[in-house]
Design a protein around this motif. Structure first.
Motif, PDB file in Angstrom:
ATOM      1  N   VAL A  99       0.846  -1.193   0.000  1.00 52.95           N
ATOM      2  CA  VAL A  99       0.000   0.000   0.000  1.00 52.95           C
ATOM      3  C   VAL A  99       0.882   1.244   0.000  1.00 52.95           C
ATOM      4  CG1 VAL A  99      -1.723   1.313   1.278  1.00 52.95           C
ATOM      5  CG2 VAL A  99      -1.917  -1.176   1.108  1.00 52.95           C
ATOM      6  N   ALA A 100       0.652   2.112  -1.004  1.00 57.71           N
ATOM      7  CA  ALA A 100       1.558   3.239  -1.245  1.00 57.71           C
ATOM      8  C   ALA A 100       0.956   4.586  -0.884  1.00 57.71           C
ATOM      9  CB  ALA A 100       1.981   3.237  -2.713  1.00 57.71           C
ATOM     10  N   VAL A 101      -0.191   4.607  -0.215  1.00 60.08           N
ATOM     11  CA  VAL A 101      -0.827   5.856   0.198  1.00 60.08           C
ATOM     12  C   VAL A 101      -1.151   5.771   1.684  1.00 60.08           C
ATOM     13  CG1 VAL A 101      -1.775   6.411  -2.073  1.00 60.08           C
ATOM     14  CG2 VAL A 101      -3.085   4.949  -0.505  1.00 60.08           C
ATOM     15  N   ALA A 102      -1.461   6.922   2.272  1.00 61.94           N
ATOM     16  CA  ALA A 102      -1.769   6.990   3.708  1.00 61.94           C
ATOM     17  C   ALA A 102      -3.024   7.829   3.915  1.00 61.94           C
ATOM     18  CB  ALA A 102      -0.592   7.592   4.472  1.00 61.94           C
ATOM     19  N   GLN A 103      -3.630   7.671   5.072  1.00 64.90           N
ATOM     20  CA  GLN A 103      -4.829   8.433   5.410  1.00 64.90           C
ATOM     21  C   GLN A 103      -4.576   9.924   5.228  1.00 64.90           C
ATOM     22  OE1 GLN A 103      -6.291   7.651   9.351  1.00 64.90           O
ATOM     23  NE2 GLN A 103      -8.084   8.951   9.133  1.00 64.90           N
ATOM     24  N   GLY A 104      -5.505  10.583   4.544  1.00 67.40           N
ATOM     25  CA  GLY A 104      -5.389  12.013   4.303  1.00 67.40           C
ATOM     26  C   GLY A 104      -4.765  12.371   2.969  1.00 67.40           C
ATOM     27  N   ASP A 105      -4.116  11.409   2.312  1.00 68.37           N
ATOM     28  CA  ASP A 105      -3.508  11.688   1.004  1.00 68.37           C
ATOM     29  C   ASP A 105      -4.578  11.994  -0.037  1.00 68.37           C
ATOM     30  OD1 ASP A 105      -1.040  11.228   2.064  1.00 68.37           O
ATOM     31  OD2 ASP A 105      -0.676   9.336   1.000  1.00 68.37           O
ATOM     32  N   THR A 106      -4.242  12.872  -0.972  1.00 62.89           N
ATOM     33  CA  THR A 106      -5.080  13.131  -2.133  1.00 62.89           C
ATOM     34  C   THR A 106      -4.562  12.314  -3.308  1.00 62.89           C
ATOM     35  OG1 THR A 106      -5.583  15.390  -1.405  1.00 62.89           O
ATOM     36  CG2 THR A 106      -5.892  14.903  -3.749  1.00 62.89           C
ATOM     37  N   VAL A 107      -5.462  11.605  -3.986  1.00 56.88           N
ATOM     38  CA  VAL A 107      -5.057  10.757  -5.113  1.00 56.88           C
ATOM     39  C   VAL A 107      -5.794  11.188  -6.373  1.00 56.88           C
ATOM     40  CG1 VAL A 107      -4.505   8.785  -3.650  1.00 56.88           C
ATOM     41  CG2 VAL A 107      -6.812   9.014  -4.580  1.00 56.88           C
ATOM     42  N   GLU A 108      -5.185  10.885  -7.500  1.00 56.74           N
ATOM     43  CA  GLU A 108      -5.774  11.184  -8.792  1.00 56.74           C
ATOM     44  C   GLU A 108      -6.187   9.886  -9.483  1.00 56.74           C
ATOM     45  OE1 GLU A 108      -6.424  14.214  -9.665  1.00 56.74           O
ATOM     46  OE2 GLU A 108      -5.376  15.043  -7.908  1.00 56.74           O
ATOM     47  N   THR A 109      -7.037   9.989 -10.499  1.00 56.83           N
ATOM     48  CA  THR A 109      -7.449   8.824 -11.269  1.00 56.83           C
ATOM     49  C   THR A 109      -6.233   8.120 -11.858  1.00 56.83           C
ATOM     50  OG1 THR A 109      -9.503   9.946 -11.870  1.00 56.83           O
ATOM     51  CG2 THR A 109      -8.874   8.036 -13.200  1.00 56.83           C
ATOM     52  N   ARG A 110      -6.189   6.801 -11.711  1.00 50.87           N
ATOM     53  CA  ARG A 110      -5.119   5.931 -12.210  1.00 50.87           C
ATOM     54  C   ARG A 110      -3.802   6.060 -11.429  1.00 50.87           C
ATOM     55  NH1 ARG A 110      -6.066   3.147 -16.857  1.00 50.87           N
ATOM     56  NH2 ARG A 110      -7.931   3.715 -18.040  1.00 50.87           N
ATOM     57  N   GLN A 111      -3.841   6.743 -10.300  1.00 46.39           N
ATOM     58  CA  GLN A 111      -2.629   6.796  -9.469  1.00 46.39           C
ATOM     59  C   GLN A 111      -2.423   5.441  -8.795  1.00 46.39           C
ATOM     60  OE1 GLN A 111      -2.316  10.119  -6.745  1.00 46.39           O
ATOM     61  NE2 GLN A 111      -1.144   8.908  -5.271  1.00 46.39           N
ATOM     62  N   PRO A 112      -1.215   4.856  -8.860  1.00 44.49           N
ATOM     63  CA  PRO A 112      -0.967   3.587  -8.171  1.00 44.49           C
ATOM     64  C   PRO A 112      -1.133   3.750  -6.662  1.00 44.49           C
ATOM     65  CG  PRO A 112       0.743   4.032  -9.791  1.00 44.49           C
ATOM     66  CD  PRO A 112      -0.052   5.295  -9.659  1.00 44.49           C
ATOM     67  N   ILE A 113      -1.884   2.840  -6.057  1.00 40.96           N
ATOM     68  CA  ILE A 113      -2.091   2.892  -4.605  1.00 40.96           C
ATOM     69  C   ILE A 113      -1.574   1.630  -3.917  1.00 40.96           C
ATOM     70  CG2 ILE A 113      -4.067   4.461  -4.760  1.00 40.96           C
ATOM     71  CD1 ILE A 113      -5.911   2.026  -4.437  1.00 40.96           C
ATOM     72  N   GLY A 114      -1.074   0.661  -4.688  1.00 37.18           N
ATOM     73  CA  GLY A 114      -0.562  -0.581  -4.128  1.00 37.18           C
ATOM     74  C   GLY A 114      -0.558  -1.663  -5.184  1.00 37.18           C
ATOM     75  N   GLU A 115      -0.490  -2.925  -4.739  1.00 37.06           N
ATOM     76  CA  GLU A 115      -0.476  -4.055  -5.665  1.00 37.06           C
ATOM     77  C   GLU A 115      -1.498  -5.113  -5.250  1.00 37.06           C
ATOM     78  OE1 GLU A 115       3.417  -5.704  -6.058  1.00 37.06           O
ATOM     79  OE2 GLU A 115       4.212  -3.954  -7.127  1.00 37.06           O
ATOM     80  N   MET A 116      -1.970  -5.859  -6.228  1.00 34.60           N
ATOM     81  CA  MET A 116      -2.864  -6.979  -5.972  1.00 34.60           C
ATOM     82  C   MET A 116      -2.170  -8.001  -5.083  1.00 34.60           C
ATOM     83  SD  MET A 116      -4.700  -9.536  -8.749  1.00 34.60           S
ATOM     84  CE  MET A 116      -5.546  -8.204  -9.581  1.00 34.60           C
TER      85      MET A 116
END
Length: 280
Positions: A99-116
């Motif tokens: 998992v590459a994001v944390a609580q409070g982060d802003t993400v954009e469409t198609r931004q990687p957030i982790g792996e299956m």
């Protein structure tokens, strides 16, 4: 490929938006899988479906599937994202530590957030994605209940292929493979011995239904049929494998053998795959 859909049946049974059986009671998401653990090991990125803010994450559940998730952590490792106008997406069964994001982060469409991954309450490697609007689960294939076994409206940005079942992988083996080997992606041989124990063609399937017909065929180098068998499935299973072949009693002619596996339902071909192998 997609293996399970949102359950539209309000009772104890299960029904997908096409009035089919690609769901189970109470299933609240869409399950998108890879064939086996070998494919998973390549690293399958999970991307944010839409822009938003991360509400929460989990990243420490081991990738052991149903055999090792803590109580209450059925989702395994995951990410929850809040979008505009009351929409949320939740991503489950992600790989431990990915998992590459944390609580409070802003993400954009198609931004990687982790792996299956293979974490939480799951029997196969996949992403489970749940879509909610104002707290209510929404099927992205059928966000508006039309009361029919179809949907003219979708939330997907692109056309998503959807099959009622199919072949995950096929291969040859010198002896009957184990179910665990097919799950791992290690059941297929690179070559076979002409004087080995047997020649086996196997298939690993998803969404098999009672009464489905599996046909396994081995074609010799000269184009003649060396072996063929029809196998009728006796029960519905989310994933399964079947194998068929012949024991080698006299040395096989060397050359390239072709294996074909098909899945037929109610007389209609659902899927078919072909592979080849050298016999030396």
């Amino acid at each position: 490929m997609i293996q399970q859909l949102v359950d539209h049946d309000p009772g104890p049974d299960a029904q997908d938006f096409l009035c089919g059986s690609m769901s189970y009671d109470g299933h609240q998401g869409t399950d998108i899988r890879v064939p086996d653990m070998e494919a998973l090991a390549r690293g399958i990125p999970i991307l944010a479906a839409a822009p938003g803010t991360v509400l929460g994450t989990r990243n420490g559940v081991p990738d052991t599937g149903t055999g090792g998730f803590p109580d209450g952590q059925d989702c395994g490792n995951g990410v929850l994202i809040e979008h505009e106008n009351g929409w949320q997406t939740q991503y489950c069964h992600m790989a431990q530590g990915s998992v590459a994001v944390a609580q409070g982060d802003t993400v954009e469409t198609r931004q990687p957030i982790g792996e299956m991954g293979f974490s939480g309450n799951t029997e196969f490697p996949h992403l489970h994605i749940t879509v909610r609007h104002n707290g209510e689960v929404i099927d992205p294939f059928a966000p508006i209940d039309s009361g029919t076994c179809d949907s003219d409206v979708t939330l997907w940005a692109d056309d998503i292929p959807l099959s009622p079942g199919g072949i995950l992988s096929i291969g040859f083996a010198q002896a009957m493979p184990t179910y665990e080997a097919t799950q791992a992606g290690s059941a297929d041989a690179n070559a076979l011995s002409a004087t080995g124990e047997a020649i086996i063609i196997w298939g690993f399937f998803h969404s098999g239904r009672t009464g489905d017909l599996v046909t396994a065929t081995i074609t010799a180098p000269d184009g003649t049929t060396y072996h063929t068998q029809d196998i009728t499935l006796e029960r519905t299973q989310a994933q399964l494998f079947r194998a068929s072949g012949r024991r080698i009693r006299t040395a096989l002619p060397v050359g390239v053998y072709t294996g074909t596996v098909s899945l037929t339902r109610d007389g209609i071909l659902v899927d078919e795959e072909t592979t080849t192998i050298s016999v030396r």
